[in-house]
Design an enzyme around this catalytic site. Structure first.
Site, PDB file in Angstrom:
ATOM      1  N   CYS A 176     -27.847  29.898-115.090  1.00 14.27           N
ATOM      2  CA  CYS A 176     -26.964  28.911-114.428  1.00 14.27           C
ATOM      3  C   CYS A 176     -27.807  28.062-113.468  1.00 14.27           C
ATOM      4  O   CYS A 176     -28.671  28.589-112.766  1.00 14.27           O
ATOM      5  CB  CYS A 176     -25.879  29.656-113.658  1.00 14.27           C
ATOM      6  SG  CYS A 176     -24.746  28.568-112.757  1.00 14.27           S
ATOM      7  N   GLY A 195     -46.479  22.142 -83.949  1.00 20.42           N
ATOM      8  CA  GLY A 195     -45.707  23.387 -83.790  1.00 20.42           C
ATOM      9  C   GLY A 195     -45.812  24.328 -84.958  1.00 20.42           C
ATOM     10  O   GLY A 195     -44.815  24.916 -85.386  1.00 20.42           O
ATOM     11  N   HIS A 202     -39.979  24.106 -97.722  1.00 23.64           N
ATOM     12  CA  HIS A 202     -39.420  25.467 -97.793  1.00 23.64           C
ATOM     13  C   HIS A 202     -37.913  25.445 -98.005  1.00 23.64           C
ATOM     14  O   HIS A 202     -37.246  26.458 -97.795  1.00 23.64           O
ATOM     15  CB  HIS A 202     -39.757  26.237 -96.498  1.00 23.64           C
ATOM     16  CG  HIS A 202     -41.230  26.519 -96.371  1.00 23.64           C
ATOM     17  ND1 HIS A 202     -41.811  26.850 -95.164  1.00 23.64           N
ATOM     18  CD2 HIS A 202     -42.237  26.512 -97.282  1.00 23.64           C
ATOM     19  CE1 HIS A 202     -43.120  27.041 -95.356  1.00 23.64           C
ATOM     20  NE2 HIS A 202     -43.400  26.831 -96.623  1.00 23.64           N
ATOM     21  N   CYS A 236     -20.928  31.851-107.123  1.00 25.71           N
ATOM     22  CA  CYS A 236     -21.098  30.579-107.828  1.00 25.71           C
ATOM     23  C   CYS A 236     -19.749  30.123-108.410  1.00 25.71           C
ATOM     24  O   CYS A 236     -19.122  30.877-109.169  1.00 25.71           O
ATOM     25  CB  CYS A 236     -22.122  30.750-108.952  1.00 25.71           C
ATOM     26  SG  CYS A 236     -22.284  29.295-109.997  1.00 25.71           S
TER      27      CYS A 236
HETATM   28  C1  BV8 Z   1     -46.518  31.018-102.283  1.00 26.00           C
HETATM   29  C2  BV8 Z   1     -38.234  29.533 -95.524  1.00 26.00           C
HETATM   30  C3  BV8 Z   1     -47.407  31.374-104.405  1.00 26.00           C
HETATM   31  C4  BV8 Z   1     -37.439  30.785 -95.280  1.00 26.00           C
HETATM   32  C5  BV8 Z   1     -40.585  30.082 -95.121  1.00 26.00           C
HETATM   33  C6  BV8 Z   1     -49.581  38.486 -99.105  1.00 26.00           C
HETATM   34  C7  BV8 Z   1     -48.435  38.899 -99.777  1.00 26.00           C
HETATM   35  C8  BV8 Z   1     -47.472  37.983-100.218  1.00 26.00           C
HETATM   36  C9  BV8 Z   1     -47.677  36.600-100.036  1.00 26.00           C
HETATM   37  C10 BV8 Z   1     -48.813  36.202 -99.372  1.00 26.00           C
HETATM   38  C11 BV8 Z   1     -49.756  37.127 -98.897  1.00 26.00           C
HETATM   39  N1  BV8 Z   1     -50.740  36.422 -98.289  1.00 26.00           N
HETATM   40  C12 BV8 Z   1     -50.460  35.082 -98.363  1.00 26.00           C
HETATM   41  C13 BV8 Z   1     -49.321  34.941 -99.045  1.00 26.00           C
HETATM   42  C14 BV8 Z   1     -48.667  33.636 -99.373  1.00 26.00           C
HETATM   43  C15 BV8 Z   1     -47.480  33.445 -98.414  1.00 26.00           C
HETATM   44  C16 BV8 Z   1     -47.983  33.334 -96.991  1.00 26.00           C
HETATM   45  O1  BV8 Z   1     -48.568  32.350 -96.624  1.00 26.00           O
HETATM   46  N2  BV8 Z   1     -47.728  34.400 -96.220  1.00 26.00           N
HETATM   47  C17 BV8 Z   1     -48.221  34.419 -94.853  1.00 26.00           C
HETATM   48  C18 BV8 Z   1     -47.139  34.976 -93.948  1.00 26.00           C
HETATM   49  C19 BV8 Z   1     -49.488  35.256 -94.843  1.00 26.00           C
HETATM   50  N3  BV8 Z   1     -46.872  32.191 -98.812  1.00 26.00           N
HETATM   51  C20 BV8 Z   1     -45.893  32.223 -99.711  1.00 26.00           C
HETATM   52  O2  BV8 Z   1     -45.409  33.242-100.177  1.00 26.00           O
HETATM   53  C21 BV8 Z   1     -45.406  30.864-100.193  1.00 26.00           C
HETATM   54  N4  BV8 Z   1     -45.384  30.848-101.612  1.00 26.00           N
HETATM   55  O3  BV8 Z   1     -47.591  31.133-101.809  1.00 26.00           O
HETATM   56  O4  BV8 Z   1     -46.278  31.046-103.612  1.00 26.00           O
HETATM   57  C22 BV8 Z   1     -46.936  31.951-105.668  1.00 26.00           C
HETATM   58  C23 BV8 Z   1     -47.794  31.862-106.747  1.00 26.00           C
HETATM   59  C24 BV8 Z   1     -47.391  32.422-107.952  1.00 26.00           C
HETATM   60  C25 BV8 Z   1     -46.150  33.025-108.059  1.00 26.00           C
HETATM   61  C26 BV8 Z   1     -45.290  33.083-106.979  1.00 26.00           C
HETATM   62  C27 BV8 Z   1     -45.688  32.555-105.749  1.00 26.00           C
HETATM   63  C28 BV8 Z   1     -43.997  30.635 -99.708  1.00 26.00           C
HETATM   64  C29 BV8 Z   1     -43.990  30.550 -98.219  1.00 26.00           C
HETATM   65  C30 BV8 Z   1     -42.615  30.071 -97.751  1.00 26.00           C
HETATM   66  C31 BV8 Z   1     -41.966  31.118 -96.859  1.00 26.00           C
HETATM   67  N5  BV8 Z   1     -40.708  30.577 -96.328  1.00 26.00           N
HETATM   68  N6  BV8 Z   1     -39.438  29.529 -94.692  1.00 26.00           N
HETATM   69  C32 BV8 Z   1     -36.842  30.811 -93.901  1.00 26.00           C
HETATM   70  O5  BV8 Z   1     -37.119  29.911 -93.097  1.00 26.00           O
HETATM   71  O6  BV8 Z   1     -36.067  31.752 -93.649  1.00 26.00           O
HETATM   72  S1  BV8 Z   1     -41.917  30.060 -94.114  1.00 26.00           S
HETATM   73  C33 BV8 Z   1     -41.346  30.263 -92.534  1.00 26.00           C
HETATM   74  O7  BV8 Z   1     -42.504  30.536 -91.791  1.00 26.00           O
HETATM   75  C34 BV8 Z   1     -40.718  29.056 -91.857  1.00 26.00           C
HETATM   76  O8  BV8 Z   1     -40.577  27.986 -92.737  1.00 26.00           O
HETATM   77  C35 BV8 Z   1     -41.668  28.696 -90.735  1.00 26.00           C
HETATM   78  O9  BV8 Z   1     -41.874  27.329 -90.610  1.00 26.00           O
HETATM   79  C36 BV8 Z   1     -42.890  29.359 -91.206  1.00 26.00           C
HETATM   80  C37 BV8 Z   1     -43.757  29.923 -90.110  1.00 26.00           C
HETATM   81  O10 BV8 Z   1     -44.650  29.137 -89.837  1.00 26.00           O
HETATM   82  P1  BV8 Z   1     -44.566  28.209 -88.524  1.00 26.00           P
HETATM   83  O11 BV8 Z   1     -43.614  27.109 -88.805  1.00 26.00           O
HETATM   84  O12 BV8 Z   1     -45.964  27.874 -88.227  1.00 26.00           O
HETATM   85  O13 BV8 Z   1     -43.895  29.068 -87.374  1.00 26.00           O
HETATM   86  P2  BV8 Z   1     -44.589  30.199 -86.475  1.00 26.00           P
HETATM   87  O14 BV8 Z   1     -43.487  30.898 -85.763  1.00 26.00           O
HETATM   88  O15 BV8 Z   1     -45.547  30.966 -87.322  1.00 26.00           O
HETATM   89  O16 BV8 Z   1     -45.479  29.386 -85.412  1.00 26.00           O
HETATM   90  C38 BV8 Z   1     -44.864  28.598 -84.426  1.00 26.00           C
HETATM   91  C39 BV8 Z   1     -45.966  27.801 -83.806  1.00 26.00           C
HETATM   92  O17 BV8 Z   1     -45.382  26.929 -82.848  1.00 26.00           O
HETATM   93  C40 BV8 Z   1     -46.971  28.660 -83.056  1.00 26.00           C
HETATM   94  O18 BV8 Z   1     -48.286  28.148 -83.322  1.00 26.00           O
HETATM   95  C41 BV8 Z   1     -46.615  28.431 -81.574  1.00 26.00           C
HETATM   96  O19 BV8 Z   1     -47.774  28.467 -80.745  1.00 26.00           O
HETATM   97  C42 BV8 Z   1     -46.084  27.026 -81.629  1.00 26.00           C
HETATM   98  N7  BV8 Z   1     -45.094  26.683 -80.599  1.00 26.00           N
HETATM   99  C43 BV8 Z   1     -44.155  27.490 -80.028  1.00 26.00           C
HETATM  100  N8  BV8 Z   1     -43.412  26.754 -79.162  1.00 26.00           N
HETATM  101  C44 BV8 Z   1     -43.867  25.460 -79.231  1.00 26.00           C
HETATM  102  C45 BV8 Z   1     -44.943  25.413 -80.137  1.00 26.00           C
HETATM  103  N9  BV8 Z   1     -45.605  24.278 -80.433  1.00 26.00           N
HETATM  104  C46 BV8 Z   1     -45.206  23.150 -79.802  1.00 26.00           C
HETATM  105  N10 BV8 Z   1     -44.175  23.110 -78.915  1.00 26.00           N
HETATM  106  C47 BV8 Z   1     -43.496  24.246 -78.600  1.00 26.00           C
HETATM  107  N11 BV8 Z   1     -42.480  24.201 -77.710  1.00 26.00           N
HETATM  108 ZN    ZN Z   2     -23.802  30.146-111.502  1.00 30.11          ZN
END
Ligand code: BV8
Ligand code: ZN
Length: 307
Positions: A137, A246, A124, A204
């Protein structure tokens, strides 16, 4: 608490495993004081973080989104790698196992923990890369840790505190998760934190266009070069074990790697504070659950078995 048999069974599998993948999510950051995306901390001021990680949000109010990323950068720079990061970094230096980490996180802590760079795949992107928004660019600024990036983005601490008290009622902010289940909702209307003009934001140096954070937003393609590197590893031999650390497993395509490894006969070890009871009861074949803080469990589970 984890089923005590799990640790022994896992360590036997881990000891025998030659090719291992780790899939890392925001939960690994909790111990370093950084927020996860879902659950209670997944908020910044009065927005759901995943609402801000979108091209729409940046188009509507680049100043607001840049303030969000400056806050994330500042937090990440203040944070320290934890014992979970260090355990994965140590495994990346193993000479007896082939290992790669696929991280959804963008904070750079695994790199700072000493993880071998060529075995660390940031699917990501990174908070510390910036790229030009102009289609003509290709300027990219890698590893930029300036804090703040521009004078106007140096949001004074007291301003931060005054805002953070106004957390929203859940209903006020839509999350991309809602988009997954319902019809596409209208983009949430953001209230500007402080009006910033484009000229006050990172520009930029090559063409003076607006720069953006070098992260992958929801709805954007993942970096093909990184996906190819991961595929090269996955296709060059069987993966014996995947460590799922995580992550809520909600974000595609990152979440697809677990099923891929399992479908090819690989074992699965889940490190999470929230694990399905069936996993904890040992009901899933070659699937172990380590319930609790990943930063505590990883050093224990990945410790070299006592000779
Ligand atoms: C793509 C960078 C295809 C930015 C991030 C409907 C509409 C639009 C899109 C979609 C849709 N349905 C599905 C999609 C696809 C979408 C998606 O999956 N959406 C989800 C939300 C439904 N995916 C995308 O858009 C991806 N691109 O599919 O492109 C495409 C095809 C053609 C043309 C164009 C595109 C791009 C996804 C990338 C998004 N960017 N990050 C930023 O960080 O600001 S993702 C972002 O979410 C972070 O990277 C983060 O890592 C991630 C969340 O996930 P987790 O890491 O799992 O974090 P979360 O908080 O959810 O969970 C934490 C976990 O830890 C929990 O389970 C908790 O229990 C646990 N925990 C807590 N404490 C602890 C622990 N575990 C252990 N120890 C602890 N102490
Ligand atoms: Zn530029």
């Amino acid at each position: 608490m984890t089923n005590p048999a799990h640790l022994a069974e896992f360590q036997e599998c881990f000891g025998a495993s030659k090719r291992i993948v780790a899939l890392v999510g925001a939960g690994l950051l909790a111990s370093s004081g950084l927020p996860t995306f879902r659950g209670t901390q997944g908020l910044w001021k009065n927005f759901n973080m995943i609402d801000l990680a979108t091209p729409d949000a940046f188009y509507i109010d680049p100043g607001l989104v840049w303030q969000f990323y400056l806050w994330r950068r500042h937090q990440a720079l203040q944070a320290q790698p934890n014992a979970g990061h260090l355990a994965l970094a140590e495994l990346s230096r193993s000479t007896s196992k082939e290992f790669v980490t696929i991280t959804q996180n963008v904070d750079g802590l695994l790199g700072r923990a000493g993880h071998e760079r060529e075995k660390l795949h940031e699917i990501h992107g990174s908070l510390f890369d910036l790229r030009c928004t102009s289609f003509t660019c290709t300027y990219v600024d890698h590893g930029n840790e300036d804090d703040p990036l521009t004078p106007a983005l140096d949001v004074p601490e007291e301003y931060e505190k005054s805002q953070s008290s106004s957390l929203p009622k859940e209903s006020e902010s839509l999350s991309v998760m809602d988009l997954g289940q319902n019809v596409v909702a209208p983009s949430p209307q953001f209230t500007a934190i402080q009006e910033l003009s484009v000229s006050e934001l990172p520009l930029c140096p090559a063409c003076q266009s607006l720069m953006r954070p070098g992260v992958v937003w929801f709805g954007e393609l993942l970096p093909l070069r990184v996906l190819d590197e991961i595929d090269d590893f996955l296709e060059s031999g069987p993966v014996d074990l995947i460590l799922v650390i995580g992550t809520s497993g909600t974000v595609y395509p990152a979440n697809a790697y677990v099923d891929l490894v399992r479908s090819r006969g690989g074992a699965v070890a889940i490190f999470n504070t929230d694990i399905e009871p069936a996993v904890m009861r040992g009901e899933l074949e070659r699937t172990w659950g380590f319930q609790g803080d990943a930063a505590e469990w990883l050093p224990v589970a990945l410790a070299e078995p006592k000779k």
